[in-house]
Design a protein around this motif. Structure first.
Motif, mmCIF file in Angstrom:
data_model
loop_
_atom_site.group_PDB
_atom_site.id
_atom_site.type_symbol
_atom_site.label_atom_id
_atom_site.label_comp_id
_atom_site.label_asym_id
_atom_site.label_seq_id
_atom_site.Cartn_x
_atom_site.Cartn_y
_atom_site.Cartn_z
ATOM 1 N N THR A 1 3.525 3.727 -3.451
ATOM 2 C CA THR A 1 3.489 5.027 -4.125
ATOM 3 C C THR A 1 4.675 5.903 -3.740
ATOM 4 N N LEU A 2 4.900 5.969 -2.421
ATOM 5 C CA LEU A 2 5.973 6.812 -1.891
ATOM 6 C C LEU A 2 7.321 6.424 -2.498
ATOM 7 N N PRO B 1 0.821 -1.226 0.000
ATOM 8 C CA PRO B 1 0.000 0.000 0.000
ATOM 9 C C PRO B 1 0.851 1.271 0.000
ATOM 10 N N THR B 2 2.059 1.202 0.548
ATOM 11 C CA THR B 2 2.871 2.421 0.592
ATOM 12 C C THR B 2 3.849 2.503 -0.585
ATOM 13 N N TYR C 1 7.505 6.789 -6.599
ATOM 14 C CA TYR C 1 7.664 8.193 -6.998
ATOM 15 C C TYR C 1 8.978 8.761 -6.479
#
Lengths: 218, 224
Positions: B192-193, B189-190, B196
């Protein structure tokens, strides 16, 4: 070629979009000016550790695209618990990007004042503060103004990216209009006109300000 | 730091690098084509014919005042409609970057050409050089020297602007990142961090050396 009834119907949306573009730009540029001023002050005053930090910040901010900065702020950082609105992200992103450009313009302005003038002012009995406010800053402003104005225009243009984080600016309206009605020409026409209406006055005002602050030539 | 393992997942990093390659490729082709366009545009900006100069002025001013994303929209949506010319997204990007880079470079070329004193051309002529010889042996080498640092800077700007290609649907590094994030949304879920974050770093790693090179060249040739 252009269907004016469509243009008339959708022009109000572009006005709304223009306000969003201006809103983000004004706050983003204000933040950029503050950041830039702070960074330029730190660099000129040779504050030890902060100065290195400013260098790192300037390099990182100048060598990465705004879109990636925004995605990181808007989609990435919430995973660490920093949740902010799209508007806040856009303003912070623009401020982060613009801060380094403003810092460079202001630093260049300060450096353009010859060291000898500072020394002369001290010799004439000016205090450090007096030298800054009476001798250095007035001249620094006049040589920093063109750079700062170029950055302002650059940042308004860069703000076109905020549609990527779902802010309803001019670009967003254009995409919407093309997607909903296939009125490509009308949408592009409105896009060009809206940006010209926003940017031409800024550009003209900029030229005027440049001349106004050009103390050296008056 | 949990979630960073997504980067070690099989295939994630190689795919991001492939995406980065697309980005760099678009930028390199655009810069490569901008150079001849810029040289011609710069020369046209200095010709005596007022009509040519006015046309070049409008071209430069229009490109400069429009946001790059707006130019991309005009090329991508407008051209297809106007001449039924279905440029794909990558083509539209290269077209816009070349027109934009060519205009910016043209202005630099104009400045560099004008900065070389007329006396030099006259002297060369007096020494018996033909006008082509004096251009290619005297004027051009000096112009290129003044031009190179600014061109490297322009290349950095083009690389950064390539990020906008994702908004037209080009599958470059950001799009690949989004695909990876979406495919692993439940497992990481994390993610993205991290994804990117890596893309952010990748752009920096590409652009920073270019900026440093431009600065070094500027310093070295500052007094010539």
């Amino acid at each position: 070629m252009l269907d004016w009834s469509i243009i008339a119907r959708y022009a109000p949306f572009f006005v709304t979009g223009a306000w969003m573009t201006l809103f983000i730009s004004v706050f983003g540029i204000a933040l950029a000016l503050l950041t830039g001023l702070l960074c330029a002050a730190i660099e000129t005053a040779h504050v030890p550790v902060l100065r290195q930090l400013v260098r790192v910040y300037v390099e990182v901010s100048r060598n990465t695209p705004l879109l990636v900065q925004l995605y990181f702020l808007y989609f990435g950082l919430p995973k660490l618990g920093f949740v902010w609105s799209a508007e806040a992200c856009a303003v912070i992103g623009l401020g982060f990007l613009g801060g380094s450009y403003m810092a460079e313009a202001m630093r260049a302005g300060l450096q353009a004042v010859p060291e000898a003038q500072r020394e002369n002012a001290y010799m004439l009995g000016f205090t450090k503060a007096q030298t800054m406010t009476r001798v250095v800053v007035p001249q620094a402003i006049s040589s920093a103004v063109p750079g700062v104005i170029a950055n302002v225009i650059f940042l308004v243009k860069e703000s076109s990216v905020v549609s990527a984080i779902a802010l309803a600016d001019v670009m967003y309206m254009t995409k919407d209009l093309i997607g909903m009605t296939y009125s490509t020409y009308e949408a592009l026409f409105l896009l060009i006109v809206t940006y010209l209406v926003i940017l031409l006055p800024i550009s003209i005002l900029g030229t005027w300000l440049e001349r106004r602050f050009d103390h050296a030539r008056r | 730091m949990q979630g960073a393992e997504i980067l070690l997942e099989l295939g994630v990093f190689p795919r991001l690098l492939q995406g980065l390659w697309v980005t760099v490729w678009i930028a390199a082709v655009s810069v490569g084509l901008s150079i001849p366009v810029g040289l011609v545009a710069g020369w046209l900006m200095t010709v005596r014919n007022p009509v040519v100069r006015a046309v070049m002025r409008v071209y430069l001013d229009f490109i400069r005042i429009m946001p790059q994303l707006a130019l991309l929209f005009i090329a991508y949506y407008g051209l297809a409609r106007a001449w039924n010319w279905n440029v794909d997204a990558t083509g539209a990007c290269v077209l816009v970057f070349v027109l934009w880079g060519g205009a910016e470079l043209g202005d630099l070329v104009r400045g560099a050409l004008l900065s070389i004193p007329q006396v030099q051309a006259e002297t060369a002529y007096m020494l018996g050089m033909t006008s082509w010889q004096s251009f290619s042996r005297v004027i051009l080498p000096q112009t290129l020297r003044r031009l190179l640092p600014a061109s490297v800077n322009l290349a950095t700007r083009i690389v950064k602007t390539t990020s906008l290609a994702v908004l037209l649907g080009v599958v470059e590094v950001i799009k690949v990142g989004q695909q990876i994030i979406d495919a692993n949304r439940f497992q990481y879920p994390t993610g993205t961090l991290w994804v990117y974050g890596v893309i952010f770093l990748m752009y920096f790693i590409v652009c920073w050396p270019l900026s440093l090179a431009a600065r070094a060249l500027e310093k070295r040739w500052a007094n010539d």
